[in-house]
Design an enzyme around this catalytic site. Sequence first.
Site, PDB file in Angstrom:
ATOM      1  N   LYS A   1      38.898  44.864  38.356  1.00 62.80           N
ATOM      2  CA  LYS A   1      39.837  45.036  37.267  1.00 62.80           C
ATOM      3  C   LYS A   1      40.069  43.722  36.510  1.00 62.80           C
ATOM      4  O   LYS A   1      39.981  43.674  35.286  1.00 62.80           O
ATOM      5  CB  LYS A   1      41.143  45.542  37.857  1.00 62.80           C
ATOM      6  CG  LYS A   1      42.314  45.417  36.960  1.00 62.80           C
ATOM      7  CD  LYS A   1      43.571  45.621  37.763  1.00 62.80           C
ATOM      8  CE  LYS A   1      43.956  44.328  38.449  1.00 62.80           C
ATOM      9  NZ  LYS A   1      45.350  44.350  38.915  1.00 62.80           N
ATOM     10  N   THR A   2      40.336  42.665  37.270  1.00 63.79           N
ATOM     11  CA  THR A   2      40.608  41.385  36.621  1.00 63.79           C
ATOM     12  C   THR A   2      39.394  40.908  35.845  1.00 63.79           C
ATOM     13  O   THR A   2      39.507  40.358  34.748  1.00 63.79           O
ATOM     14  CB  THR A   2      41.004  40.337  37.667  1.00 63.79           C
ATOM     15  OG1 THR A   2      41.965  40.916  38.539  1.00 63.79           O
ATOM     16  CG2 THR A   2      41.600  39.129  37.005  1.00 63.79           C
TER      17      THR A   2
ATOM     18  N   ASP B   1      48.594  44.219  32.330  1.00 67.90           N
ATOM     19  CA  ASP B   1      48.075  44.336  33.692  1.00 67.90           C
ATOM     20  C   ASP B   1      49.105  45.068  34.555  1.00 67.90           C
ATOM     21  O   ASP B   1      50.295  45.032  34.258  1.00 67.90           O
ATOM     22  CB  ASP B   1      47.833  42.921  34.244  1.00 67.90           C
ATOM     23  CG  ASP B   1      46.986  42.962  35.498  1.00 67.90           C
ATOM     24  OD1 ASP B   1      46.394  44.014  35.784  1.00 67.90           O
ATOM     25  OD2 ASP B   1      46.915  41.921  36.186  1.00 67.90           O
ATOM     26  N   GLU B   2      48.663  45.718  35.600  1.00 72.11           N
ATOM     27  CA  GLU B   2      49.583  46.412  36.528  1.00 72.11           C
ATOM     28  C   GLU B   2      50.542  47.330  35.795  1.00 72.11           C
ATOM     29  O   GLU B   2      51.757  47.323  36.039  1.00 72.11           O
ATOM     30  CB  GLU B   2      50.388  45.386  37.351  1.00 72.11           C
ATOM     31  CG  GLU B   2      49.552  44.316  38.018  1.00 72.11           C
ATOM     32  CD  GLU B   2      48.888  44.798  39.291  1.00 72.11           C
ATOM     33  OE1 GLU B   2      48.809  46.033  39.506  1.00 72.11           O
ATOM     34  OE2 GLU B   2      48.437  43.937  40.073  1.00 72.11           O
TER      35      GLU B   2
ATOM     36  N   GLN C   1      48.802  52.261  43.367  1.00 71.63           N
ATOM     37  CA  GLN C   1      49.309  50.964  43.813  1.00 71.63           C
ATOM     38  C   GLN C   1      50.674  50.630  43.229  1.00 71.63           C
ATOM     39  O   GLN C   1      51.061  49.470  43.140  1.00 71.63           O
ATOM     40  CB  GLN C   1      48.310  49.866  43.460  1.00 71.63           C
ATOM     41  CG  GLN C   1      47.020  49.972  44.247  1.00 71.63           C
ATOM     42  CD  GLN C   1      46.118  48.773  44.034  1.00 71.63           C
ATOM     43  OE1 GLN C   1      46.470  47.651  44.369  1.00 71.63           O
ATOM     44  NE2 GLN C   1      44.953  49.011  43.461  1.00 71.63           N
TER      45      GLN C   1
ATOM     46  N   ARG D   1      43.194  45.786  51.112  1.00 72.97           N
ATOM     47  CA  ARG D   1      43.040  44.334  51.021  1.00 72.97           C
ATOM     48  C   ARG D   1      41.868  43.853  51.854  1.00 72.97           C
ATOM     49  O   ARG D   1      41.386  42.739  51.707  1.00 72.97           O
ATOM     50  CB  ARG D   1      44.296  43.592  51.504  1.00 72.97           C
ATOM     51  CG  ARG D   1      45.585  43.786  50.724  1.00 72.97           C
ATOM     52  CD  ARG D   1      45.399  43.637  49.255  1.00 72.97           C
ATOM     53  NE  ARG D   1      45.187  44.958  48.646  1.00 72.97           N
ATOM     54  CZ  ARG D   1      44.773  45.130  47.403  1.00 72.97           C
ATOM     55  NH1 ARG D   1      44.525  44.099  46.651  1.00 72.97           N
ATOM     56  NH2 ARG D   1      44.595  46.340  46.925  1.00 72.97           N
TER      57      ARG D   1
END
Length: 782
Positions: free
Chosen positions: A57-58, A243-244, A274, A626
């Site tokens: 994503k980043t 973002d997010e 998330q 993670r």
Amino acid sequence: MSSFDENDAFEAAVPLSQRAMAARSAPYLDELNPAQREAVETLQGPVLMLAGAGTGKTKALTARIAHLMNQGVRPNEILAVTFTNKAAREMKGRVGRHLGEAVEGMPWLGTFHAICVKLLRRHGELVGLKSNFTILDTDDQIRLLKQLIVAANIDDKRWPARALASLIDGWKNRALTPEKVPNADASAFDHKGTELYAAYQERLKTLNAVDFGDLLLHMVTIFQTHGDVLEQYQRWFRYILVDEYQDTNVAQYLWLRLLAQKHQNICCVGDDDQSIYGWRGAEVGNILRFEKDFPGAKVVRLEQNYRSTPHILAAASGVIAGNKGRLGKTLWTDRDDGEKVRLIGHWDGEEEARWIGEEIEALQRGTRGLRSHELDQQAILVRASHQMRAFEDRFLTIGLPYKVIGGPRFYERMEIRDAMAYFRVACSPDDDLAFERIVNTPKRGVGDKALQNIQRAARANETSLLEAARLLVSAGELKGKARGAVGQLIEGFDRWRAAVQNNENHIELAEIILEESGYTEMWQNDKTPEAPGRLENLKELIKALESFENLQGFLEHVALIMDNEADDGGPKVSIMTLHAAKGLEFPVVFLPGWEDGLFPSQRSMDESGLKGVEEERRLAYVGITRAEELCTISFAGNRRIFGQWQSALPSRFIDELPEENVDVLTAPGLYGGGYGAAAPSSGMQERMDRADAYNSPGWKRMQARSQSRQTAQPTETKGLVIDATAVSSHAKGDRVFHQKFGYGTVMGIEGDKLDIEFDKAGAKKVVARFIVDAAKADEIPF
DNA sequence: TCCTCGTATGGTCGG
DNA sequence: CATACGAGGA
């Protein structure tokens, strides 16, 4: 991360647009998979990038920024918002690398709060703020509210300031000014909620201060009531990236919508699975509703996971499948199977910590038949910060290097806040909260009475506390000791303020302030064991000033950025909360404490019912995802909470792990069986069935031992026999040596543990057998 | 006004 | 168990 094969396949199968063709040589595009590429290249119109965990994503976001600039968009026309400073920093770094130069050119990349501060400094006068307003942290906020509650003659025991603070935060998160609070909320806080909210806002205005929630709320208000200002920024920010997005609250959502209304070039990135910040107002609904809010939006799903093995991915998917109303994504990976997710039950929290400690060391050495992993490749992710203690205790005694991420924050320490208060008053003399904090620190004989005097004078003359104090001093209305001391303090502030205005070296000035005010001296004279550490922290604070131009700049930074990252030397295991872990990844991840009540947390379930459980489940999903290679989930049958032993059942989320992706381990010799041994040959559902476990011999045995342990004085703990001579060989006041912490003095003895004040490392509790007499230290060949 | 001691009371998560 | 706060004595 990337594979050339993929891109080849893509190029063969999908005809490229002209623009893509033109940009084909751009290296940042070549590294993307088809979905990422689509999200990056769709520059016009609304885009929702649904990016599962570990799907790059980043990377896509930064590539999009690079692409925008490549198409001639100027950096200052791009508004890029993140939630955390960490994310902002990372994006800055990555964009910088893309462009191969400094990113000074992206002035509008930052957190919601940081960007709003910037805007509010410019336009604050529209809501009655001067441009040098101060930002209150949670602590200031609570103290202020408490004053208001007391002033309103409300019993602050029954109606605590904390509760009011979260009520008000909730309203602000929903972009509700006092007038807009719905009638349904009228009964809140003993029917005084709205009233107190209004009073609080008034008070903030007179203090020329805002709290975190105000940063957003004020900007939304300004945009809603001043079309010209809004339009200016609508034109300015031609491209918006978020973002997010699943973590946005209503105020942030409105803010974004207002800004994007005109050109609709908004790209939101997020993952509904998330969303873990519901408790601070995040609305998953925002992301679920995106297509309705922005008609014609293009939705791109990033589903190829580059991070985790299939087993880990499948375990995470199995758990999250229990949630309703998801947008739905199917994560896949082309990696090899790898290890199954490991599951293990322990007798109690200490056992769990001991086992994990050993496991970490084994993995470090590579003696588990698994790949070896350095300590910084391994992380422990806990639900609640108090779980960290067991690990810290254990790791200290075995000398395993670790770092706590997002633990007790540097800037929240008393001495730091005190020092900051001095700086604040020096920069803005009407910062009453700061003045109040330090007027009697160090003790100047200014007690309740004197302070009330000053406050009364301030109200009567409509001045700041500092000015009121000045009046009282010159009028001789302060008594004895207080008079001279306060007079001196005011002279000090006059001097320091002059220095600030003359732009004198702020680092020296900070030292002078702490010196002349007697603050440093206060700690030097303090004989408590914490004092040296506090002085150390103050030095640290001064050092932190070096990266800023002046005190004001520093204060602003601190108000918004609270993380501390003093990291020295070798690799360390990371310990952090699940929340803090979002966005990070580690080859090896331990997830301890999967017990009902702890995780999912009782409080969350009590307060938010099914919604609460679903958010907890997303947290579980975040935790598992993670891990890159090895994920170990564990639970303990007993745990001490408030010093009381409590038994717990394995988390319901454990039942939701797909059997075929999980290895159930038994901890050898812990309690001769327990969960793992209850029915070794049957399926995991059965083995892990909570009711069965409860009735199993292992459970009963655990119960029994739990009882005895409460009262007994165990001669054997943690499988190691305590050496009685080791305990008695040290006495209070002895000089001792520890391999890791160096020299120190014994301050107290508690069974097998010694309280030691180390010269360098500060106060620690250490097991006696790791200690030798200082005199003998040289003889030991470490 | 300051300090010490006792008791009560409470523990997610963060900009 | 840890800290926060109130009461009481110096």
